[in-house]
Design a protein around this motif. Structure first.
Motif, mmCIF file in Angstrom:
data_model
loop_
_atom_site.group_PDB
_atom_site.id
_atom_site.type_symbol
_atom_site.label_atom_id
_atom_site.label_comp_id
_atom_site.label_asym_id
_atom_site.label_seq_id
_atom_site.Cartn_x
_atom_site.Cartn_y
_atom_site.Cartn_z
ATOM 1 N N ASN A 177 88.730 -29.461 18.999
ATOM 2 C CA ASN A 177 89.846 -29.953 19.812
ATOM 3 C C ASN A 177 90.146 -31.391 19.410
ATOM 4 N N ILE A 178 91.402 -31.643 19.039
ATOM 5 C CA ILE A 178 91.871 -33.004 18.750
ATOM 6 C C ILE A 178 92.898 -33.366 19.810
ATOM 7 N N THR A 179 92.563 -34.333 20.644
ATOM 8 C CA THR A 179 93.504 -34.778 21.676
ATOM 9 C C THR A 179 93.946 -36.197 21.351
ATOM 10 N N ILE A 180 95.249 -36.410 21.434
ATOM 11 C CA ILE A 180 95.855 -37.696 21.073
ATOM 12 C C ILE A 180 96.441 -38.316 22.332
ATOM 13 N N GLN A 181 96.154 -39.581 22.558
ATOM 14 C CA GLN A 181 96.764 -40.295 23.679
ATOM 15 C C GLN A 181 97.314 -41.626 23.199
ATOM 16 N N THR A 182 98.560 -41.895 23.562
ATOM 17 C CA THR A 182 99.146 -43.198 23.259
ATOM 18 C C THR A 182 98.718 -44.181 24.345
ATOM 19 N N TYR A 183 98.447 -45.406 23.921
ATOM 20 C CA TYR A 183 98.016 -46.421 24.874
ATOM 21 C C TYR A 183 98.287 -47.806 24.314
ATOM 22 N N ALA A 184 99.127 -48.562 25.015
ATOM 23 C CA ALA A 184 99.339 -50.000 24.758
ATOM 24 C C ALA A 184 99.610 -50.293 23.285
ATOM 25 N N GLY A 185 100.491 -49.536 22.658
ATOM 26 C CA GLY A 185 100.902 -49.846 21.298
ATOM 27 C C GLY A 185 100.094 -49.180 20.206
ATOM 28 N N HIS A 186 99.123 -48.340 20.550
ATOM 29 C CA HIS A 186 98.406 -47.620 19.503
ATOM 30 C C HIS A 186 98.191 -46.164 19.901
ATOM 31 N N VAL A 187 97.706 -45.400 18.955
ATOM 32 C CA VAL A 187 97.515 -43.961 19.130
ATOM 33 C C VAL A 187 96.015 -43.686 19.007
ATOM 34 N N ASP A 188 95.396 -43.224 20.077
ATOM 35 C CA ASP A 188 93.960 -42.982 20.098
ATOM 36 C C ASP A 188 93.674 -41.485 19.965
ATOM 37 N N PHE A 189 92.918 -41.119 18.926
ATOM 38 C CA PHE A 189 92.523 -39.734 18.679
ATOM 39 C C PHE A 189 91.100 -39.528 19.198
ATOM 40 N N GLY A 190 90.903 -38.500 20.005
ATOM 41 C CA GLY A 190 89.576 -38.097 20.435
ATOM 42 C C GLY A 190 89.263 -36.719 19.883
ATOM 43 N N ILE A 191 88.255 -36.624 19.034
ATOM 44 C CA ILE A 191 87.896 -35.369 18.372
ATOM 45 C C ILE A 191 86.604 -34.857 18.992
ATOM 46 N N VAL A 192 86.663 -33.686 19.615
ATOM 47 C CA VAL A 192 85.495 -33.040 20.217
ATOM 48 C C VAL A 192 85.318 -31.684 19.552
ATOM 49 N N ALA A 193 84.088 -31.352 19.173
ATOM 50 C CA ALA A 193 83.831 -30.088 18.491
ATOM 51 C C ALA A 193 82.418 -29.625 18.750
ATOM 52 N N ASP A 194 82.193 -28.336 18.513
ATOM 53 C CA ASP A 194 80.841 -27.820 18.497
ATOM 54 C C ASP A 194 80.095 -28.451 17.320
ATOM 55 N N LYS A 195 78.831 -28.793 17.549
ATOM 56 C CA LYS A 195 78.066 -29.517 16.530
ATOM 57 C C LYS A 195 77.940 -28.727 15.231
ATOM 58 N N LYS A 196 77.803 -27.407 15.319
ATOM 59 C CA LYS A 196 77.663 -26.591 14.122
ATOM 60 C C LYS A 196 79.008 -26.352 13.434
ATOM 61 N N ALA A 197 80.086 -26.329 14.200
ATOM 62 C CA ALA A 197 81.401 -26.079 13.625
ATOM 63 C C ALA A 197 81.939 -27.287 12.871
ATOM 64 N N LEU A 198 81.525 -28.499 13.273
ATOM 65 C CA LEU A 198 82.014 -29.724 12.630
ATOM 66 C C LEU A 198 80.821 -30.623 12.314
ATOM 67 N N PRO A 199 79.993 -30.253 11.345
ATOM 68 C CA PRO A 199 78.785 -31.039 11.057
ATOM 69 C C PRO A 199 79.070 -32.399 10.443
ATOM 70 N N HIS A 200 80.242 -32.579 9.836
ATOM 71 C CA HIS A 200 80.594 -33.866 9.218
ATOM 72 C C HIS A 200 81.765 -34.473 9.999
#
Length: 574
Positions: free
Chosen positions: A441-464
């Motif tokens: 899951n990649i969730t993007i939120q705009t805040y105060a002039g920038h774009v913040d990406f939060g990347i959450v994943a299963d540990k085995k699905a996204l090892p790097h």
């Protein structure tokens, strides 16, 4: 007493230890100059004074007898702030501060733990000291609130109620002492059961009344999507199945969380340069990053990846923090990851989002966010939950066709800095939900002039995981080379050309850039964190203004469909 809607209750019914259904955010906080106290203590006092501004803080679940219907929200007899607001780092004197990478790992661990349903469904964790890669010290704030209580846009509304726009907290009116509270002890069994039947009957009547209009609208929408505009066009399925990727497996209890930050103004300008939107450009950045990640660590599928993208059904400008339940539907967007040329990938994304926007506008008033309550816990929380668990734990997820490969959500946030207990939020990185078969899951939120990406994943699905965060920053640098202010002259000329449609815009940019080949961008070195604020990383992209040779234009490609692609295109696709 208020019953949950069907959509809100579904997040409770489907929750398992492997799939906790809460959302949250991680914020770095700049403490006031000369601050010497405990940020944890200040936040606890601050929240205590404002709990009445958002009912989510004081209400808890009550489940129906025999699970006959959706649970109810009632006000808790009391709320233990010491339980809900906890210190995340060590309180011992002389203890070393956490690094940012350590804070990210702790957030991932906390995010993997379900919220106790015996209490109001929220938890806050305070970091008194976090050491950034540049050596500076900041505080941190990690929140988790159950998705049954609010959606992404509702979270922004909640933040507006709890936070301030300046370092001095605003004065808020105290709670009304004369307001009548409905507590759990006030509930009567007969009234609870009666509410299930009355609400279910009302829902059924509403569904029956809306069926004719829904059928007509849905039929015309599907016809437009499947038949196309050309006379005699060959019918097409309105939805294409997604290829299998490492993200389409059952999920376990381990999580990873990484972040990236980009400048908002530049992202908006690049979206405008191709006649698209900010949402189009962040989808392109995510698509390019995922394409490069899969190329680096796995085999890239020959078919386009598909993103599941939540679409808010809230009215524009909604700010009522007393109504934070879910008002959202889901759409599917093709990401064009099978296309090596970046502008062709952009064209594919914009064509897909245009269809989504048209469909959602047509169906917005008809898309359900509720369904009859009677026996729903047995049907959804029983049969559907068992089927989803079997799908994830039996390995079936890796063999069945996929509807989507990952979730991408874009949440508009506040345009100005916000403050919590006098501390300034420096970032607003969201954390969202993953489920069996959709482990990224990649969730993007705009805040105060920038774009913040939060990347959450299963540990085995996204090892790097950090490689994907770096790939997001590298994709932004690639977009700047193609569409930024110092982009090659041909692309700049195309940006200034008036356009009437999104499709025309990208076509013009593609034609203008037909004498150039897409730049090859490699992620640059970064500190021990996946966050780089407002400065794109160094890359191997061609210098601005340097001219290179691209693939043939779209018409020539169609005329030579059977021809072998040039070596440059094969290298880019690899």
């Amino acid at each position: 007493m208020k019953s949950l809607t069907g959509l809100d209750a579904t997040f409770l019914y489907l929750e398992t230890p492997e799939m906790p259904m809460h959302v949250g955010s991680f914020n770095l906080c700049e403490l006031p100059a000369g601050f010497k106290g405990s940020f944890h203590e200040e936040v606890t006092k601050h929240i205590g004074r404002r709990m009445h501004l958002a009912p989510v803080f004081g209400r808890k679940l009550v489940f129906m007898p025999l699970d006959l219907g959706h649970p109810l929200w009632v006000e808790a007899d009391s709320v233990d702030l010491g339980f809900h607001i906890r210190r995340a780092d060590s309180a011992k004197k002389g203890a070393a501060p956490m690094t940012l990478a350590e804070a990210h790992r702790l957030c991932a661990q906390l995010h993997s733990e379900p919220i106790d349903r015996h209490f109001p469904l929220w938890e806050f964790y305070i970091f008194d000291r976090i050491k950034l890669p540049d050596g500076s010290l900041v505080a941190g704030f990690f929140s988790k609130i159950h998705h049954a209580a609010l959606d992404g846009k509702g979270g922004v509304m909640l933040a507006n109620a709890m936070l301030d726009v300046g370092p001095v907290p605003r004065e808020v009116a105290p709670p009304d002492p004369g307001r009548k509270r409905r507590l759990e002890s006030d509930l009567k069994l007969g009234k609870m059961i009666g509410s299930v039947f009355s609400s279910s009957l009302g829902q059924l009547v509403k569904v029956v009344k809306s069926l004719p209009a829904a059928a007509n609208t849905l039929g015309s929408t599907l016809a437009r999507q499947s038949l196309g505009s050309a006379a005699g066009a060959r019918p097409r399925l309105p939805m294409k199945l997604a290829p299998h990727t490492p993200f389409n497996e059952g999920v376990g209890r381990g999580r990873v969380f990484v972040t990236a930050t980009l400048p908002l103004a530049e992202c908006k300008a690049m979206g405008k340069a191709v006649g698209g939107s900010f949402n189009d450009i962040v989808l392109w950045i995510c698509a390019t990053a995922v394409r490069n990640y899969l190329t680096q660590h796995h085999s890239l599928p020959k078919k386009s990846l598909v993103a599941a993208m939540p679409v808010s059904l809230r009215d524009d400008g909604a700010t009522d923090a007393s109504n934070l339940g879910n008002q959202v539907s889901m759409s599917l967007v093709e990401l064009g990851t099978h296309l090596a040329h970046p502008l062709k990938r952009m064209n594919a994304i914009m064509a897909s989002t245009a269809k989504v926007k048209s469909s959602v506008q047509s169906l917005k008033g008809l898309l359900p966010t509720d369904y009859p309550s009677l026996l729903a816990p047995w049907l959804v929380g029983g049969a559907a939950k068992m089927a989803l668990n079997a799908y994830g734990k039996s390995g079936v997820a890796s063999h069945l066709p996929q509807v989507a490969n990952l979730a991408i959500s874009n949440v508009p946030g506040p345009p100005v800095p916000l403050y919590l207990a006098g501390a300034k939020f420096l970032s607003f990185h969201p954390l969202s939900i993953i489920i069996h078969g959709l482990a990224l899951n990649i969730t993007i939120q705009t805040y105060a002039g920038h774009v913040d990406f939060g990347i959450v994943a299963d540990k085995k699905a996204l090892p790097h995981a950090r490689d994907l965060a770096k790939a997001i920053e590298a994709a932004f640098a690639e977009a700047q080379a193609l569409l930024g202010p110092a982009a090659p002259a041909a692309a700049v000329a195309a940006q200034k050309t008036p356009v009437k449609t999104r499709k025309t815009a990208v076509t013009q940019v593609t034609k203008a850039a037909r004498l150039e080949k897409p730049p090859s961008v490699k992620p640059g070195k970064r500190p021990d964190t996946a966050t780089s604020r407002n400065h794109p990383p160094k890359s191997d992209a061609p210098r601005h203004g340097q001219s290179v040779v691209p693939p043939a234009p779209a018409k020539a490609v169609r005329r030579k469909a059977a021809a072998k692609p040039p070596a440059a295109a094969r290298r880019s696709a690899a």
